[in-house]
Write a protein that holds these residues in place. Structure first.
Motif, PDB file in Angstrom:
ATOM      1  N   GLY A  56       0.811  -1.204   0.000  1.00 50.09           N
ATOM      2  CA  GLY A  56       0.000   0.000   0.000  1.00 50.09           C
ATOM      3  C   GLY A  56       0.848   1.259   0.000  1.00 50.09           C
ATOM      4  N   GLU A  57       0.238   2.382   0.369  1.00 53.08           N
ATOM      5  CA  GLU A  57       0.928   3.669   0.417  1.00 53.08           C
ATOM      6  C   GLU A  57       0.342   4.503   1.542  1.00 53.08           C
ATOM      7  N   ALA A  58       1.164   5.438   2.050  1.00 53.12           N
ATOM      8  CA  ALA A  58       0.717   6.326   3.118  1.00 53.12           C
ATOM      9  C   ALA A  58       1.547   7.598   3.101  1.00 53.12           C
ATOM     10  N   LYS A  59       1.010   8.627   3.732  1.00 57.15           N
ATOM     11  CA  LYS A  59       1.747   9.875   3.898  1.00 57.15           C
ATOM     12  C   LYS A  59       1.722  10.248   5.372  1.00 57.15           C
ATOM     13  N   LEU A  60       2.909  10.445   5.941  1.00 58.32           N
ATOM     14  CA  LEU A  60       3.052  10.871   7.331  1.00 58.32           C
ATOM     15  C   LEU A  60       3.477  12.331   7.354  1.00 58.32           C
ATOM     16  N   THR A  69       6.030  10.557   2.088  1.00 59.90           N
ATOM     17  CA  THR A  69       5.162   9.573   1.445  1.00 59.90           C
ATOM     18  C   THR A  69       5.896   8.246   1.443  1.00 59.90           C
ATOM     19  N   MET A  70       5.197   7.199   1.888  1.00 62.33           N
ATOM     20  CA  MET A  70       5.814   5.882   2.014  1.00 62.33           C
ATOM     21  C   MET A  70       5.129   4.882   1.091  1.00 62.33           C
ATOM     22  N   LYS A  71       5.968   4.079   0.417  1.00 56.74           N
ATOM     23  CA  LYS A  71       5.515   3.013  -0.470  1.00 56.74           C
ATOM     24  C   LYS A  71       6.144   1.715   0.016  1.00 56.74           C
ATOM     25  N   LEU A  76      11.184   4.136   8.160  1.00 57.73           N
ATOM     26  CA  LEU A  76      11.776   5.286   8.833  1.00 57.73           C
ATOM     27  C   LEU A  76      11.729   5.081  10.339  1.00 57.73           C
ATOM     28  N   LEU A  77      12.553   5.866  10.989  1.00 54.80           N
ATOM     29  CA  LEU A  77      12.637   5.838  12.443  1.00 54.80           C
ATOM     30  C   LEU A  77      12.035   7.129  12.970  1.00 54.80           C
ATOM     31  N   ILE A  78      11.092   6.992  13.878  1.00 56.86           N
ATOM     32  CA  ILE A  78      10.451   8.145  14.495  1.00 56.86           C
ATOM     33  C   ILE A  78      10.888   8.170  15.958  1.00 56.86           C
ATOM     34  N   PRO A  79      11.759   9.108  16.324  1.00 56.90           N
ATOM     35  CA  PRO A  79      12.209   9.166  17.716  1.00 56.90           C
ATOM     36  C   PRO A  79      11.059   9.445  18.678  1.00 56.90           C
ATOM     37  N   ALA A  80      11.208   8.989  19.903  1.00 53.66           N
ATOM     38  CA  ALA A  80      10.209   9.249  20.941  1.00 53.66           C
ATOM     39  C   ALA A  80       9.908  10.741  21.001  1.00 53.66           C
ATOM     40  N   GLU A  87      -1.486  11.375   7.371  1.00 57.20           N
ATOM     41  CA  GLU A  87      -2.303  12.265   6.540  1.00 57.20           C
ATOM     42  C   GLU A  87      -3.274  11.480   5.672  1.00 57.20           C
ATOM     43  N   TRP A  88      -2.787  10.359   5.112  1.00 56.66           N
ATOM     44  CA  TRP A  88      -3.653   9.500   4.323  1.00 56.66           C
ATOM     45  C   TRP A  88      -3.016   8.137   4.143  1.00 56.66           C
TER      46      TRP A  88
END
Length: 112
Positions: A56-60, A69-71, A76-80, A87-88
């Motif tokens: 799928g796909e998403a946008k953070l 945008t992720m495919k 990715l790493l999201i720090p605390a 977004e979608w």
């Protein structure tokens, strides 16, 4: 279990399944079917999160930077405490995520 088995195609809300967890780590399979984070809401988590889109796909969006945008294969790493939101997610097919929540012990992350 196969991560691609029993992926629902229509959900009223995101499906979050805990696959494994320990004292300082949790691994989740998340299925989104066109879902977004509620307007005005931000995730502000106590743990670091490493996330990968498997399908799928998403946008953070982040409150301190550019949206991503992720495919499939993107991770990715999201720090605390880095505030973020979805977004979608595509409505064409389910978006399948694998998320690992953990507490950083020391040092730096290798893949940022």
């Amino acid at each position: 279990m196969n991560l691609f088995d029993n992926v629902p195609t229509n959900l009223p809300s995101e499906l979050v399944e805990v696959l494994a967890e320990g004292q300082s780590v949790r691994i989740e399979r998340i299925v989104s079917t066109g879902h977004t984070t509620e307007p005005g809401t931000w995730y502000d988590q106590e743990q670091d999160e490493w996330v990968v889109v498997l399908k799928g796909e998403a946008k953070l969006s982040f409150d301190d930077g550019e949206p991503v945008t992720m495919k499939p294969g993107d991770h990715l790493l999201i720090p605390a405490h880095r505030r973020h939101r979805v977004e979608w997610t595509t409505k064409k097919e389910p978006t399948l995520w694998l998320a690992v929540f953990f507490e950083k012990v020391s040092g730096t992350f290798l893949a940022e």
